[in-house]
Design an enzyme around this catalytic site. Structure first.
Site, PDB file in Angstrom:
ATOM      1  CB  SER A  52      -0.944  -0.015   1.206  1.00 23.53           C
ATOM      2  OG  SER A  52      -1.962   0.951   1.050  1.00 23.53           O
ATOM      3  CG  ASN A  53      -0.333   4.626  -1.371  1.00 25.90           C
ATOM      4  OD1 ASN A  53      -0.983   5.475  -0.780  1.00 25.90           O
ATOM      5  ND2 ASN A  53      -0.834   3.923  -2.373  1.00 25.90           N
TER       6      ASN A  53
END
Ligand code: PMT
Length: 226
Positions: free
Chosen positions: A26-27
């Site tokens: 993810s981020n």
């Protein structure tokens, strides 16, 4: 909503791409930018569908929220929302969509075993903005659709923003330097440059994400009147 108000479909937040039931790629996107756009559009009397990745923000008043996890789900729900729109529709892609996902998601938690390394094979995720743009070009939507993208860059965003604007067939793009202090991920402020299709640009100073969102909504509605 006034009879003439545009509808907005906004993507926000990160996506999660699971490799097993407890691990994902993810981020750091928090959804703040996208939720601010949804809030600003609703305040202007527009009907708003907010397609949100996993974030912990409250839903802005008057906004229909659709929660998703992965890029593929986000694409499906965003396309559904744009397909349901009639009249004028603005699609604003603020989401930080994972470009890659693990080729397979294990059904059970992966075990470390005795191995010292592990190779993860990744495959490309769909580009949501590009796929909405291509559908628009094929006449797949009833609504008269405007496309607004974001460009998350590190350093001078001009070249990359113009490339994304052209390649994704956008009406305008909001470029932000996510490496600059007070800008980009997980902060309440942002500084952006709008790059327009005709080659013009509008440079904005640092401001709250909500104020930037108001400017984006105004610009999109102004473009819509052309
Ligand atoms: O959520 P916050 O914490 O408030 O952070 C805000 C933000 C940094 C996420 C936001 O300001 C921002 O920059 N969003 C765009 C993030 C991004 O993925 O940019 P990009 O340059 O990689 O992508 C270009 C455009 O294509 C974006 O509109 C993106 O939503 C879209 N895209 C990208 C990849 C993909 N697979 N599908 C897409 O739709």
């Amino acid at each position: 909503m006034g009879g003439n108000a545009a509808e907005f479909v906004v993507t926000a937040g990160p996506t999660r791409e699971y490799l097993d039931p407890v691990r994902f790629l993810s981020n750091p996107s928090t959804g703040r930018m996208g939720f601010a756009v949804a809030q600003a559009a609703a305040k202007r009397g527009c009907r708003v569908t907010l397609v949100a990745g996993p974030v912990s923000l409250p839903t802005p008043a008057g906004v229909k929220r659709v929660d998703v996890t992965s890029a593929r789900e986000m694409e499906k729900r965003a396309v559904e929302a744009v397909s349901a729109a009639k009249g004028k529709c603005v699609f604003v892609a603020t989401a930080a969509v994972a470009d890659w996902r693990p080729a397979r998601c294990a059904a059970a938690k992966l075990k470390k075993g005795a191995s010292r390394s592990m190779t993860l094979r990744l495959v490309r995720n769909p580009d949501i903005l590009r796929s909405v743009s291509r559908k628009r070009a094929r006449g797949a939507f009833r609504a008269r659709l405007r496309l607004v993208g974001f460009a998350a860059e590190t350093g001078d965003p001009s070249k990359e923003a113009m490339r994304k604007l052209r390649e994704k067939g956008l009406d305008f793009i909001v470029a932000n330097d996510v490496s600059a202090p007070g800008c980009g991920f997980a902060v309440p402020t942002n500084r952006a440059v709008f790059f327009m299709r005709d080659g013009s640009r509008v440079e904005l100073p640092m401001m709250s994400k909500l104020e930037l969102a108001r400017r984006i909504v105004s610009k999109a509605l102004e473009e819509d009147r052309r």
